[in-house]
Design an enzyme around this catalytic site. Structure first.
Site, PDB file in Angstrom:
ATOM      1  N   HIS A   1      43.471   0.228  -2.199  1.00 45.40           N
ATOM      2  CA  HIS A   1      44.662  -0.363  -1.588  1.00 45.40           C
ATOM      3  C   HIS A   1      44.387  -1.616  -0.761  1.00 45.40           C
ATOM      4  O   HIS A   1      45.071  -2.631  -0.930  1.00 45.40           O
ATOM      5  CB  HIS A   1      45.366   0.688  -0.727  1.00 45.40           C
ATOM      6  CG  HIS A   1      45.801   1.894  -1.487  1.00 45.40           C
ATOM      7  ND1 HIS A   1      46.765   1.849  -2.483  1.00 45.40           N
ATOM      8  CD2 HIS A   1      45.388   3.195  -1.426  1.00 45.40           C
ATOM      9  CE1 HIS A   1      46.936   3.064  -2.985  1.00 45.40           C
ATOM     10  NE2 HIS A   1      46.115   3.890  -2.372  1.00 45.40           N
TER      11      HIS A   1
ATOM     12  N   GLU B   1      40.651   4.831  -0.086  1.00 47.86           N
ATOM     13  CA  GLU B   1      41.828   4.125   0.415  1.00 47.86           C
ATOM     14  C   GLU B   1      41.567   2.630   0.576  1.00 47.86           C
ATOM     15  O   GLU B   1      42.421   1.802   0.244  1.00 47.86           O
ATOM     16  CB  GLU B   1      42.279   4.743   1.744  1.00 47.86           C
ATOM     17  CG  GLU B   1      42.884   6.127   1.591  1.00 47.86           C
ATOM     18  CD  GLU B   1      44.133   6.126   0.731  1.00 47.86           C
ATOM     19  OE1 GLU B   1      45.051   5.337   1.011  1.00 47.86           O
ATOM     20  OE2 GLU B   1      44.188   6.923  -0.236  1.00 47.86           O
TER      21      GLU B   1
ATOM     22  N   HIS C   1      47.170   9.335   5.572  1.00 51.93           N
ATOM     23  CA  HIS C   1      46.834   9.200   4.158  1.00 51.93           C
ATOM     24  C   HIS C   1      46.319   7.783   3.921  1.00 51.93           C
ATOM     25  O   HIS C   1      45.187   7.596   3.528  1.00 51.93           O
ATOM     26  CB  HIS C   1      48.054   9.506   3.282  1.00 51.93           C
ATOM     27  CG  HIS C   1      47.759   9.546   1.815  1.00 51.93           C
ATOM     28  ND1 HIS C   1      48.637  10.061   0.891  1.00 51.93           N
ATOM     29  CD2 HIS C   1      46.688   9.119   1.091  1.00 51.93           C
ATOM     30  CE1 HIS C   1      48.122   9.966  -0.320  1.00 51.93           C
ATOM     31  NE2 HIS C   1      46.939   9.390  -0.224  1.00 51.93           N
TER      32      HIS C   1
END
Length: 323
Positions: A174, A170, A89
């Site tokens: 992040h 992602e 993930h």
């Protein structure tokens, strides 16, 4: 993508459009071999105490996260799931108190569909503009990282959209919120997208030491469409393998919405879908020197799955979705 945990919604959730987490930070003198690699979230892990390029001082509670998906929706295009393993993930930087931020540098925004679409998740927040350029996957080619690209296409798999869209999400949401991936850390001879490659390699390295499928299989827990398990079985197996209690996520119907659970107070969900492994890290996140910590370290929950015995499904992959 990430589901917002109720315990971290509030003033701790915010964003910035700055090109650096610490405005005015120099791009020189970040020789981490000369710096003590302090443990993130320790009293020494603050930018006024140590070099934030050499110790994670911003998102010090690091989460390596994995999916158990049963299909991709793009099987006809060759986008399938790897056999006998969970998929990546992401790698997330939570604050040490369990809160988190997102999209910290809009100059490095490569997410075609930002979720949420503002830096603080509120309608009044700074808009995160959708990325319309070439896929972030193309950034690996000038570095000759074709092996990394092949690995990511196999193990970092999106659902319902191309893999590159997921990677862009992602990274942008992040990676830009880690102090050790901040642009000044790459020095005056920085080559564009070096930190993107660095983040992908680091995320893969954490994934490689987290064999969720193997830990469960060693405890005789296998995907099945006929057998269900208890949350405690998953927790025991994964805590034993990891060394601390991860967050175990479920999707699907709530137990008290099912015929078997009707009338109970158990509103946990019933289909296994995610595992989040929490770390404090020594020095740079890229150093992969993580100290496992319980997902409950800040008083939060360790699962949203149903607690009733034998009601959590670990489903088989859809036929044709796995190779």
């Amino acid at each position: 993508m990430r589901s917002v945990k109720a315990s971290i919604v509030g003033s701790a959730l915010w964003g910035s459009a700055c090109a650096s987490l610490y405005p005015g930070q120099s791009s020189v003198n970040h020789t981490c071999q000369l710096q003590t690699p302090y443990l993130s979230c320790s009293p020494q892990a603050y930018p006024n105490v140590t070099d934030s390029c050499c110790t994670e001082t911003y998102g010090g509670l690091v989460l390596a996260t994995q999916f158990w998906s049963t299909y991709t929706g793009l099987e006809s295009q060759g986008q399938v799931l790897p056999k006998d393993t969970w998929t990546i993930h992401g790698l997330w930087p939570d604050f040490c108190d369990g809160g988190y931020t997102q999209y910290c540098d809009l100059s490095r925004q490569y997410d075609p569909v930002p979720v949420p679409n503002t830096t603080d998740g509120k309608t009044t927040g700074t808009i995160v503009p959708p990325y319309t350029g070439p896929s972030i996957g193309t950034f690996l080619e000038p570095f000759g990282k074709f092996d990394l690209l092949a690995y990511m296409n196999k193990y970092w798999v999106n659902q319902g959209a191309p893999n590159g869209d997921f990677w862009g999400h992602e990274f942008s949401k992040h990676a830009t919120c880690f102090s050790t991936f901040d642009l000044p850390c790459y020095g005056p001879k920085y080559k564009e997208h070096s930190e993107v490659i660095d983040f992908f390699e680091t995320t893969v390295a954490y994934h490689e030491i987290l064999p969720t499928w193997g830990w469960l299989a060693a405890a005789s827990i296998h995907p099945s469409n006929s057998t269900s398990y208890s949350l405690t079985q998953f927790q025991t197996a994964l805590k034993s393998g990891f060394g601390a209690m991860p967050y175990i996520g479920c999707a699907g119907p709530r137990y008290n919405e099912t015929e078997a659970g009707r009338g109970t107070m158990d509103n946990g969900r019933t289909v296994l879908s995610e595992a989040w492994y929490y770390y404090h890290v020594y020095g740079r996140v890229q150093g992969r020197q993580g100290l496992p910590v319980d997902a409950s370290i800040n008083g939060g929950g360790v699962s949203n799955c149903a607690k009733a015995e034998g009601v959590v499904r670990y489903p088989l992959r859809t036929v044709g979705s796995e190779v």
